[in-house]
Write a protein that holds these residues in place. Structure first.
Motif, short mmCIF file in Angstrom:
data_model
loop_
_atom_site.label_atom_id
_atom_site.label_comp_id
_atom_site.label_asym_id
_atom_site.label_seq_id
_atom_site.Cartn_x
_atom_site.Cartn_y
_atom_site.Cartn_z
N VAL A 26 88.60 6.27 54.43
CA VAL A 26 89.66 5.40 53.92
C VAL A 26 89.57 5.17 52.41
CG1 VAL A 26 90.08 4.17 56.09
CG2 VAL A 26 88.31 3.32 54.56
N SER A 27 90.73 5.23 51.76
CA SER A 27 90.79 4.88 50.34
C SER A 27 90.84 3.37 50.18
CB SER A 27 92.02 5.49 49.69
OG SER A 27 91.79 6.85 49.45
N ASP A 28 91.69 2.74 51.01
CA ASP A 28 91.82 1.28 50.97
C ASP A 28 90.75 0.71 51.92
OD1 ASP A 28 92.45 -1.35 51.23
OD2 ASP A 28 94.52 -1.05 51.89
N SER A 48 81.50 9.43 58.59
CA SER A 48 82.37 9.02 57.49
C SER A 48 82.19 9.87 56.24
CB SER A 48 82.09 7.54 57.18
OG SER A 48 82.99 7.08 56.23
N THR A 49 83.20 9.73 55.34
CA THR A 49 83.20 10.51 54.09
C THR A 49 82.66 9.67 52.93
OG1 THR A 49 85.47 9.76 53.77
CG2 THR A 49 85.19 11.96 54.68
N GLY A 50 82.29 10.39 51.86
CA GLY A 50 81.79 9.87 50.59
C GLY A 50 81.69 8.37 50.42
N SER A 51 82.68 7.80 49.70
CA SER A 51 82.55 6.39 49.33
C SER A 51 82.77 5.46 50.52
CB SER A 51 83.51 6.05 48.19
OG SER A 51 84.79 5.88 48.69
N THR A 52 83.45 5.97 51.55
CA THR A 52 83.61 5.15 52.76
C THR A 52 82.24 4.98 53.43
OG1 THR A 52 85.79 6.17 53.03
CG2 THR A 52 84.97 4.87 54.87
N ALA A 53 81.53 6.11 53.54
CA ALA A 53 80.19 6.07 54.16
C ALA A 53 79.27 5.15 53.36
CB ALA A 53 79.62 7.48 54.22
N GLY A 78 85.96 16.34 45.81
CA GLY A 78 86.55 15.68 46.99
C GLY A 78 87.76 16.40 47.55
N ARG A 79 88.14 17.53 46.95
CA ARG A 79 89.30 18.25 47.51
C ARG A 79 88.97 18.80 48.90
NH1 ARG A 79 93.15 21.42 43.27
NH2 ARG A 79 93.63 19.64 41.95
N VAL A 80 87.69 19.06 49.14
CA VAL A 80 87.28 19.54 50.47
C VAL A 80 86.17 18.64 50.99
CG1 VAL A 80 86.39 21.48 51.82
CG2 VAL A 80 87.92 21.91 49.89
N LYS A 81 86.50 17.89 52.04
CA LYS A 81 85.49 17.00 52.67
C LYS A 81 85.50 17.20 54.18
CE LYS A 81 86.96 13.19 49.70
NZ LYS A 81 87.24 11.76 49.61
N THR A 82 86.68 17.00 54.74
CA THR A 82 86.78 17.00 56.21
C THR A 82 87.51 18.24 56.72
OG1 THR A 82 88.81 15.74 55.99
CG2 THR A 82 86.79 14.48 56.36
N LEU A 83 87.94 19.10 55.76
CA LEU A 83 88.72 20.28 56.16
C LEU A 83 87.75 21.33 56.72
CD1 LEU A 83 90.98 20.29 52.99
CD2 LEU A 83 91.78 19.92 55.33
N VAL A 117 92.01 6.58 59.07
CA VAL A 117 92.24 7.20 57.76
C VAL A 117 93.32 6.42 57.03
CG1 VAL A 117 93.03 9.28 56.55
CG2 VAL A 117 91.77 9.52 58.68
N ASN A 118 93.11 6.09 55.77
CA ASN A 118 94.27 5.81 54.94
C ASN A 118 94.18 6.65 53.69
OD1 ASN A 118 93.00 4.02 52.95
ND2 ASN A 118 92.83 2.61 54.72
N LEU A 119 95.33 7.01 53.19
CA LEU A 119 95.43 8.13 52.25
C LEU A 119 95.23 7.72 50.79
CD1 LEU A 119 98.53 9.80 53.95
CD2 LEU A 119 96.10 10.20 54.40
N ILE A 139 97.14 13.59 45.44
CA ILE A 139 97.85 14.11 46.62
C ILE A 139 96.78 14.41 47.67
CG2 ILE A 139 99.32 15.91 47.57
CD1 ILE A 139 100.47 16.31 44.75
N ASP A 140 96.77 13.58 48.69
CA ASP A 140 95.76 13.71 49.74
C ASP A 140 96.09 14.91 50.63
OD1 ASP A 140 93.87 13.18 51.75
OD2 ASP A 140 94.07 11.01 51.43
N ILE A 141 95.11 15.75 50.85
CA ILE A 141 95.32 16.93 51.71
C ILE A 141 94.53 16.79 53.01
CG2 ILE A 141 95.02 19.45 51.87
CD1 ILE A 141 97.16 18.53 49.82
N1 LIG Z 1 89.69 16.77 51.16
C1 LIG Z 1 89.39 16.31 52.32
O1 LIG Z 1 88.88 17.05 53.14
C2 LIG Z 1 89.64 14.88 52.63
N2 LIG Z 1 89.35 14.32 53.80
C3 LIG Z 1 89.68 13.03 53.72
N3 LIG Z 1 90.20 12.77 52.51
C4 LIG Z 1 90.64 11.48 51.98
O2 LIG Z 1 89.54 10.92 51.31
C5 LIG Z 1 89.70 9.49 51.26
C6 LIG Z 1 88.36 8.83 51.50
O3 LIG Z 1 87.39 9.38 50.68
P1 LIG Z 1 86.08 8.54 50.34
O4 LIG Z 1 85.52 8.16 51.63
O5 LIG Z 1 85.26 9.43 49.50
O6 LIG Z 1 86.56 7.31 49.60
C7 LIG Z 1 90.73 9.14 52.30
O7 LIG Z 1 91.83 8.61 51.61
C8 LIG Z 1 91.07 10.45 52.98
O8 LIG Z 1 92.44 10.51 53.27
C9 LIG Z 1 90.19 13.92 51.81
N4 LIG Z 1 90.61 14.04 50.52
C10 LIG Z 1 91.71 14.67 50.06
O9 LIG Z 1 92.30 15.58 50.36
#
Ligand SMILES: NC(=O)c1ncn([C@@H]2O[C@H](COP(=O)(O)O)[C@@H](O)[C@H]2O)c1NC=O
Length: 545
Positions: A26-28, A48-53, A78-83, A117-119, A139-141
């Motif tokens: 989540v961004s928010d 979880s991803t990066g800053s959320t984790a 961060g362009r590729v995290k969960t893809l 997820v929020n974008l 632009i969230d992908i």
């Molecule tokens: N690239 C990816 O694989 C990817 N997976 C998730 N995100 C976004 O990353 C954001 C969260 O990132 P973080 O946890 O680092 O703050 C979320 O808004 C989510 O929609 C991604 N970022 C953009 O495309």
């Protein structure tokens, strides 16, 4: 067709799906910590991803980094995290199917039953005026891919795209899992969310192209930059409310607001009954009329037409109250049940007069405290404040069957009365010119064919919406009564014949402003000259349909 859809018997039924493993990105981060604490307390594993984790770990809640699930580092800023198939197979596996369960096992992939997820804040970044590269980075992908995958697989996965839904999931945890109908609703919300997000992205690209940045982008015929209109239209608006009914009680209605709008749709209601469909239409017309003027102005609208419009000297004591009194005096009978817009703060003096007049809506940039207190004693009066920096839309849309019409708004930008052409009589003195300019502007708020008579910065007779200009002239003159003599008149378009003008001349109108441009202009000018009446041509028409 791919997939096993041809054999419904292969699908087992899943109603309540226990929440055992959640992917959160989540961004928010609003409400994130108490939410993950509730998940952890219910024994849910969190990936979880990066800053959320990081936020989750800092709150003392156990979390698995997505990179340890994918075996691939989060990369490219961060362009590729969960893809990654390790994530997406875990979301998309339809666990009702034995074949999918088997494949997951073979691949060593574990499923997710909750995705949160929020974008990336794309709209907010655009609104901040960020440079193009910074906007593109937002632009969230990966996020939309997670959202769409989870929503497609709502049979097995609950997708949450807003912190507003955290409490629903907490309730589901207590109930032993997410119910099918809840997951289906969340999926519908999720697809609406990504559609709206992509609409904002597409609109931004279209704007870039239309605003001339096309030169830097291989256009490929995507836009006609010269016309300033994108070749496809993306309307991004959220349903703000369903309304009691539409124009009539047998019609259903709703209001949609644009995220970046600053108009009547964004006005805040301070008091009174729910706004109706017609209230919105009239309030929009009222604000449009009042905000055509730089000086304090009030417009009173009935059925989208002004029944009174007036300005006051900005230096006058209680100018806005004075503008209202002048506007009301134009046609007090019609003003009953009207919608009023003021382009200045409503003062106690104006409130004291409005209080005694049955009024549906009063909209203004602000209300003085004592004025608000007084007006709130009227239970049927709706009070609205406009958003700061009220602005009309840059492109006006109108729906027609099968499509839309689009146009730039009709404004008075660059109005210069010294460029008007005197075609009859003596040049008007300054006071008369002020009245002519007022009438010319006020006339623009009147539905065509429009004739407006004015005196001392106030309309005194309005002829609106007639199918010929002569009838509009008769109407304006009749409404003005004794006030027609010595008033000035404006006509939104040229007089095709002298007959309409003659109605005004016979009533004693002292000066006229109109666009000119009729093939019979000579005849019309001759009538004015014969009466010795001043007449100006503006060269510009202001139809309003
Ligand atoms: N690239 C990816 O694989 C990817 N997976 C998730 N995100 C976004 O990353 C954001 C969260 O990132 P973080 O946890 O680092 O703050 C979320 O808004 C989510 O929609 C991604 N970022 C953009 O495309």
């Amino acid at each position: 067709m791919s997939g096993p859809q041809h054999d419904p018997s292969l699908y087992t039924h899943r109603d309540t799906v226990p929440v055992t493993r959640a992917l959160i990105s989540v961004s928010d981060k609003t409400g994130l910590v108490p939410f993950v604490q509730a998940l952890a307390a219910a024994g849910v594993e969190i990936v979880s991803t990066g800053s959320t984790a990081k936020t989750i770990a800092e709150a003392g809640v156990e979390v698995t980094e997505v990179s340890s699930v994918t075996g691939f580092p989060e990369s490219l800023d961060g362009r590729v995290k969960t893809l990654h198939p390790g994530v997406h197979a875990g979301i998309l596996a339809d666990l009702r199917l034995e074949s999918h369960r088997h494949q997951l096992e073979q691949l060593g992939i574990r499923g997710f039953d909750l995705v949160v997820v929020n974008l990336y804040p794309f709209r907010e970044t655009v609104a901040s005026g960020a440079a193009s590269d910074a906007v593109i980075e937002q632009i969230d992908i990966g996020g939309p891919a997670l959202v769409r995958a989870s929503a497609k697989n709502f049979a097995n996965v609950a997708i949450v795209v807003s912190p507003d839904r955290y409490t629903d999931i907490e309730a589901a945890l207590a109930a032993g899992g997410t119910a099918l109908d809840v997951r289906r609703r969340l999926a519908a919300e999720a697809f609406a969310h990504t559609a709206s997000y992509d609409t904002a992205v597409a609109a931004w690209f279209a704007e870039q192209l239309a605003s001339g940045d096309a030169a830097t982008i291989a256009d490929g015929g995507v836009t006609d930059a010269a016309a300033g209109f994108p070749t496809s239209l993306h309307v991004d608006a959220d349903r703000a409310a369903t309304l009691r009914y539409g124009e009539n009680s047998h019609q259903q209605a709703a209001i949609y607001t644009r995220t970046d709008g600053r108009g009547i749709a964004q006005a805040i209601q301070l008091h009174g009954k729910e706004m109706s469909y017609n209230n919105y239409v009239d309030a929009d017309a009222a604000v449009r009329a009042a905000f055509d003027f730089a000086e304090p102005a009030v417009a009173i609208i009935k059925h989208a037409n002004p029944c009174g419009i007036a300005v006051a000297d900005p230096d006058a004591a209680d100018a806005i109250a004075s503008a209202h009194a002048k506007a009301h005096a134009c046609d007090p009978v019609s003003a009953y049940g009207g919608v009023i817009a003021a382009n200045r703060t409503v003062t106690i003096a104006m409130a004291e007069t409005v209080k005694d007049i049955f009024t549906e809506v009063l909209v203004a940039p602000a209300f003085d405290d004592d004025a608000l207190e007084l007006l709130q004693t009227k239970k049927n009066l709706r009070l609205l404040t406009l958003p700061e920096g009220y602005a009309r839309e840059g492109v006006e849309l109108r729906q027609i069957s099968g499509g839309f019409l689009a146009q730039s708004p009709d404004t008075f930008d660059g109005l210069d009365r010294s460029a008007w052409t005197l075609v009859s009589g003596e040049a008007a003195d300054e006071a008369t010119l002020d009245d002519l300019e007022f009438a010319w502007k006020a006339c623009r708020s009147v539905k065509s064919n429009a004739i407006l008579l004015a005196h001392d910065g106030a309309s005194v007779g309005v002829g609106m919406g007639q199918v010929n200009r002569v009838d509009s002239c008769h109407l304006a003159v009749t409404r003005a009564g004794d006030r027609a003599a010595g008033s000035v008149a404006a006509s939104d378009a040229f007089f095709p014949f002298a007959d309409g003008l003659e109605v005004l001349l016979d009533a004693g109108v002292a000066a006229v402003v109109q666009p000119g441009g009729s093939v019979r202009d000579a005849e019309v000018i001759e009538a004015a000259q014969k009466a010795g009446v001043t007449m100006y041509f503006t060269g510009e028409r202001h139809f309003f349909h």
